[in-house]
Design a protein around this motif. Structure first.
Motif, PDB file in Angstrom:
ATOM      1  N   ALA A  21       1.143  -1.352  -0.382  1.00 52.82           N
ATOM      2  CA  ALA A  21       0.139   0.010  -0.154  1.00 52.82           C
ATOM      3  C   ALA A  21       0.834   1.435  -0.036  1.00 52.82           C
ATOM      4  O   ALA A  21       2.245   1.080   0.277  1.00 52.82           O
ATOM      5  CB  ALA A  21      -1.320  -0.139   1.174  1.00 52.82           C
ATOM      6  N   ILE A  22       0.075   2.372  -0.572  1.00 56.48           N
ATOM      7  CA  ILE A  22       1.004   3.517  -0.627  1.00 56.48           C
ATOM      8  C   ILE A  22       0.321   4.461   0.586  1.00 56.48           C
ATOM      9  O   ILE A  22      -0.961   4.679   0.446  1.00 56.48           O
ATOM     10  CB  ILE A  22       1.162   4.467  -1.758  1.00 56.48           C
ATOM     11  CG1 ILE A  22       1.747   3.425  -2.840  1.00 56.48           C
ATOM     12  CG2 ILE A  22       1.111   5.672  -1.540  1.00 56.48           C
ATOM     13  CD1 ILE A  22       3.046   3.164  -2.431  1.00 56.48           C
ATOM     14  N   ILE A  23       0.721   5.617   1.565  1.00 56.67           N
ATOM     15  CA  ILE A  23       0.597   6.358   2.416  1.00 56.67           C
ATOM     16  C   ILE A  23       0.848   7.437   2.431  1.00 56.67           C
ATOM     17  O   ILE A  23       2.412   7.855   1.714  1.00 56.67           O
ATOM     18  CB  ILE A  23       1.271   6.030   4.055  1.00 56.67           C
ATOM     19  CG1 ILE A  23       0.954   4.500   4.344  1.00 56.67           C
ATOM     20  CG2 ILE A  23       0.184   6.423   5.077  1.00 56.67           C
ATOM     21  CD1 ILE A  23      -0.936   3.762   4.314  1.00 56.67           C
ATOM     22  N   ASP A  24      -0.194   8.726   1.697  1.00 51.98           N
ATOM     23  CA  ASP A  24       0.437   9.669   0.998  1.00 51.98           C
ATOM     24  C   ASP A  24       0.779  11.007   2.514  1.00 51.98           C
ATOM     25  O   ASP A  24       0.321  10.335   3.512  1.00 51.98           O
ATOM     26  CB  ASP A  24      -0.569   9.865  -0.222  1.00 51.98           C
ATOM     27  CG  ASP A  24      -1.932  10.543   0.553  1.00 51.98           C
ATOM     28  OD1 ASP A  24      -1.637  10.386   1.644  1.00 51.98           O
ATOM     29  OD2 ASP A  24      -2.506  10.680   0.069  1.00 51.98           O
ATOM     30  N   SER A  25       0.976  11.769   1.771  1.00 52.30           N
ATOM     31  CA  SER A  25       1.645  12.505   3.048  1.00 52.30           C
ATOM     32  C   SER A  25       0.410  13.479   3.904  1.00 52.30           C
ATOM     33  O   SER A  25       0.458  14.170   4.689  1.00 52.30           O
ATOM     34  CB  SER A  25       2.434  14.394   2.080  1.00 52.30           C
ATOM     35  OG  SER A  25       1.657  14.462   0.705  1.00 52.30           O
ATOM     36  N   GLN A  26      -0.735  13.252   2.758  1.00 53.29           N
ATOM     37  CA  GLN A  26      -1.951  13.673   4.111  1.00 53.29           C
ATOM     38  C   GLN A  26      -2.698  12.669   4.665  1.00 53.29           C
ATOM     39  O   GLN A  26      -3.672  12.580   5.548  1.00 53.29           O
ATOM     40  CB  GLN A  26      -3.046  14.420   3.090  1.00 53.29           C
ATOM     41  CG  GLN A  26      -2.890  14.549   2.236  1.00 53.29           C
ATOM     42  CD  GLN A  26      -2.602  16.566   2.787  1.00 53.29           C
ATOM     43  OE1 GLN A  26      -3.525  16.262   3.845  1.00 53.29           O
ATOM     44  NE2 GLN A  26      -1.428  16.645   2.926  1.00 53.29           N
ATOM     45  N   GLY A  27      -2.032  11.004   4.406  1.00 57.45           N
ATOM     46  CA  GLY A  27      -2.013   9.738   5.269  1.00 57.45           C
ATOM     47  C   GLY A  27      -3.355   8.904   5.009  1.00 57.45           C
ATOM     48  O   GLY A  27      -3.396   8.241   5.911  1.00 57.45           O
ATOM     49  N   ARG A  28      -3.509   9.565   3.785  1.00 54.22           N
ATOM     50  CA  ARG A  28      -4.347   8.964   2.998  1.00 54.22           C
ATOM     51  C   ARG A  28      -3.709   7.297   2.676  1.00 54.22           C
ATOM     52  O   ARG A  28      -2.432   7.597   2.161  1.00 54.22           O
ATOM     53  CB  ARG A  28      -4.922   9.359   2.167  1.00 54.22           C
ATOM     54  CG  ARG A  28      -6.362  10.234   2.053  1.00 54.22           C
ATOM     55  CD  ARG A  28      -6.579  11.662   0.875  1.00 54.22           C
ATOM     56  NE  ARG A  28      -4.781  11.737   0.853  1.00 54.22           N
ATOM     57  CZ  ARG A  28      -5.697  13.502  -0.519  1.00 54.22           C
ATOM     58  NH1 ARG A  28      -6.434  14.060  -0.776  1.00 54.22           N
ATOM     59  NH2 ARG A  28      -4.005  13.740  -0.476  1.00 54.22           N
ATOM     60  N   PHE A  29      -4.714   6.490   2.255  1.00 51.75           N
ATOM     61  CA  PHE A  29      -4.506   5.286   2.337  1.00 51.75           C
ATOM     62  C   PHE A  29      -4.360   4.439   1.039  1.00 51.75           C
ATOM     63  O   PHE A  29      -5.320   4.300   0.404  1.00 51.75           O
ATOM     64  CB  PHE A  29      -3.323   3.863   3.509  1.00 51.75           C
ATOM     65  CG  PHE A  29      -5.419   3.715   3.807  1.00 51.75           C
ATOM     66  CD1 PHE A  29      -6.033   2.486   3.273  1.00 51.75           C
ATOM     67  CD2 PHE A  29      -5.892   4.206   4.951  1.00 51.75           C
ATOM     68  CE1 PHE A  29      -7.244   2.853   3.039  1.00 51.75           C
ATOM     69  CE2 PHE A  29      -6.620   3.909   5.185  1.00 51.75           C
ATOM     70  CZ  PHE A  29      -7.576   3.270   4.780  1.00 51.75           C
ATOM     71  N   TYR A  30      -3.672   3.837  -0.693  1.00 53.52           N
ATOM     72  CA  TYR A  30      -4.126   3.334  -1.028  1.00 53.52           C
ATOM     73  C   TYR A  30      -3.505   1.669  -1.149  1.00 53.52           C
ATOM     74  O   TYR A  30      -2.561   2.476  -1.614  1.00 53.52           O
ATOM     75  CB  TYR A  30      -3.445   3.795  -2.719  1.00 53.52           C
ATOM     76  CG  TYR A  30      -3.909   5.576  -2.653  1.00 53.52           C
ATOM     77  CD1 TYR A  30      -4.822   5.559  -3.179  1.00 53.52           C
ATOM     78  CD2 TYR A  30      -3.294   6.628  -1.595  1.00 53.52           C
ATOM     79  CE1 TYR A  30      -5.212   7.679  -3.396  1.00 53.52           C
ATOM     80  CE2 TYR A  30      -2.688   7.260  -1.623  1.00 53.52           C
ATOM     81  CZ  TYR A  30      -4.736   8.211  -2.393  1.00 53.52           C
ATOM     82  OH  TYR A  30      -4.916   9.352  -2.140  1.00 53.52           O
ATOM     83  N   LEU A  31      -4.169   0.729  -1.640  1.00 53.73           N
ATOM     84  CA  LEU A  31      -4.252  -0.816  -1.302  1.00 53.73           C
ATOM     85  C   LEU A  31      -3.336  -0.848  -3.320  1.00 53.73           C
ATOM     86  O   LEU A  31      -3.863  -0.554  -4.224  1.00 53.73           O
ATOM     87  CB  LEU A  31      -5.035  -1.771  -1.445  1.00 53.73           C
ATOM     88  CG  LEU A  31      -5.413  -2.062   0.032  1.00 53.73           C
ATOM     89  CD1 LEU A  31      -6.603  -3.229  -0.042  1.00 53.73           C
ATOM     90  CD2 LEU A  31      -4.178  -1.116   0.773  1.00 53.73           C
ATOM     91  N   ILE A  32      -2.301  -1.672  -3.636  1.00 53.89           N
ATOM     92  CA  ILE A  32      -1.338  -1.621  -4.285  1.00 53.89           C
ATOM     93  C   ILE A  32      -1.128  -2.577  -4.914  1.00 53.89           C
ATOM     94  O   ILE A  32      -1.194  -3.185  -6.174  1.00 53.89           O
ATOM     95  CB  ILE A  32       0.146  -0.508  -4.941  1.00 53.89           C
ATOM     96  CG1 ILE A  32       0.626  -0.912  -3.677  1.00 53.89           C
ATOM     97  CG2 ILE A  32      -0.548   0.975  -4.398  1.00 53.89           C
ATOM     98  CD1 ILE A  32       2.119  -0.526  -4.501  1.00 53.89           C
ATOM     99  N   ASP A  33      -0.947  -3.484  -4.332  1.00 59.92           N
ATOM    100  CA  ASP A  33      -1.264  -5.130  -4.159  1.00 59.92           C
ATOM    101  C   ASP A  33      -1.383  -6.381  -3.091  1.00 59.92           C
ATOM    102  O   ASP A  33      -1.503  -5.751  -2.626  1.00 59.92           O
ATOM    103  CB  ASP A  33       0.584  -4.816  -4.737  1.00 59.92           C
ATOM    104  CG  ASP A  33       0.108  -6.746  -5.228  1.00 59.92           C
ATOM    105  OD1 ASP A  33      -0.732  -6.796  -6.136  1.00 59.92           O
ATOM    106  OD2 ASP A  33       1.536  -6.883  -4.904  1.00 59.92           O
ATOM    107  N   PHE A  34      -2.370  -7.068  -3.669  1.00 52.94           N
ATOM    108  CA  PHE A  34      -2.715  -8.192  -2.318  1.00 52.94           C
ATOM    109  C   PHE A  34      -2.599  -9.345  -3.444  1.00 52.94           C
ATOM    110  O   PHE A  34      -2.644  -9.514  -4.406  1.00 52.94           O
ATOM    111  CB  PHE A  34      -4.697  -7.608  -2.546  1.00 52.94           C
ATOM    112  CG  PHE A  34      -5.509  -8.488  -1.417  1.00 52.94           C
ATOM    113  CD1 PHE A  34      -5.425  -8.164  -0.154  1.00 52.94           C
ATOM    114  CD2 PHE A  34      -5.725  -9.181  -1.872  1.00 52.94           C
ATOM    115  CE1 PHE A  34      -5.899  -8.794   0.854  1.00 52.94           C
ATOM    116  CE2 PHE A  34      -7.140 -10.280  -0.845  1.00 52.94           C
ATOM    117  CZ  PHE A  34      -6.180  -9.773   0.651  1.00 52.94           C
ATOM    118  N   ASN A  35      -1.985 -10.153  -2.511  1.00 53.78           N
ATOM    119  CA  ASN A  35      -1.755 -11.511  -3.181  1.00 53.78           C
ATOM    120  C   ASN A  35      -2.376 -12.777  -1.730  1.00 53.78           C
ATOM    121  O   ASN A  35      -2.190 -12.860  -1.123  1.00 53.78           O
ATOM    122  CB  ASN A  35      -0.579 -11.748  -4.079  1.00 53.78           C
ATOM    123  CG  ASN A  35       0.861 -11.351  -2.926  1.00 53.78           C
ATOM    124  OD1 ASN A  35       0.630 -11.707  -1.444  1.00 53.78           O
ATOM    125  ND2 ASN A  35       1.308  -9.688  -2.664  1.00 53.78           N
TER     126      ASN A  35
END
Length: 259
Positions: free
Chosen positions: A223-237
């Motif tokens: 996942a990515i955590i951006d500078s605002q604290g928002r998270f984004y799942l970029i891979d799942f396995n």
């Protein structure tokens, strides 16, 4: 006496991670009671007479046989149906249809182009494109040289984190930029982690929701955590190596086999 069949992942699906993937499965095997047979998934041609199937396999023939085992009422970890849903193109569609937190399709910071018919098998299966011209060139390359489907998502600047889970009883996350333990060094595109503050409980809840949608009991991802604290799942396995927490994870997986 309980009989278990354990399946090692085919090496093509463990780029730079064959020994790590092997180690977590063997850590579980050592703790199992009863009779255990371990084999390469390429050798798995028939169900045999087993009570439990522990599989890291990703070949279509593997999840086909595992689905048959489930239909016969045998215990399978991970489910053949769930593994099939992890095919990247299908997973991307499932995630977007269910509003899972993930990168948008377009952005201002470049793009990621990924093969969609399976998980990455070498570094050329996941490509960062800093602009649209590069993306179009790489898309043509995928079509002409690889002849495989692909998916595209926007790049999100921020901290890369790697997470691991077993059901809802075990959850850990780490920053690969701290120990530089990664498969291809793609994480380096995001640079050194800033350790941005983010809502950990909400993040964990979202990962659990995705694991239930897919049907995986043993899983991991990025996942990515951006500078605002928002998270984004970029891979799942399905069934990662758990290399940073192998023994803890093995105990959690063992408990799954006892249910």
């Amino acid at each position: 006496m309980k009989k278990t069949l354990a399946l090692y992942r085919d090496p093509r699906f463990s780029p730079n991670s064959v020994e790590k993937d092997k180690a977590i499965l063997e850590a579980v095997i050592r703790r199992l009671e009863g009779e255990v047979l371990a084999m390469q998934e390429s050798e798995f041609k028939a169900l045999g007479d087993y009570d439990l199937y522990l599989s890291m396999g990703r070949l279509p023939s593997t999840f086909s046989l595992l689905k048959k085992a489930e239909e016969e009422g045998r215990k399978v970890i991970n489910s053949g149906y769930a593994i099939e849903r992890c095919i990247r193109g299908s997973l991307d569609k499932l995630m977007r249809q269910n509003g899972i937190a993930m990168p948008p399709l377009e952005g201002k910071h470049g793009y990621w182009l990924k093969r969609a018919d399976a998980s990455a098998q070498d570094q050329t299966d996941v490509v960062y494109c800093p602009n649209n011209d590069c993306l179009q060139a790489k898309q043509r390359l995928f079509t002409r040289q690889k002849a495989i489907p692909y998916i595209v998502s926007a790049h999100v600047p921020g901290d890369v984190i790697k997470f691991y889970g077993v059901g809802k009883s075990f959850f850990r996350y780490f920053y690969p930029g701290d120990d530089h333990d990664w498969k291809f060094s793609d994480e380096a595109v995001n640079g050194a982690p800033h350790h941005y503050t983010f809502p950990i409980k909400d993040f964990q809840k979202e990962v659990f929701r995705l694991s239930e949608l897919v049907g995986l009991e043993v899983y991991g991802g990025d996942a990515i955590i951006d500078s605002q604290g928002r998270f984004y799942l970029i891979d799942f396995n399905d069934w990662p190596s758990f290399s940073r927490c192998k023994d803890e994870a093995a105990l959690a997986i063992l408990k799954l086999t006892e249910k």
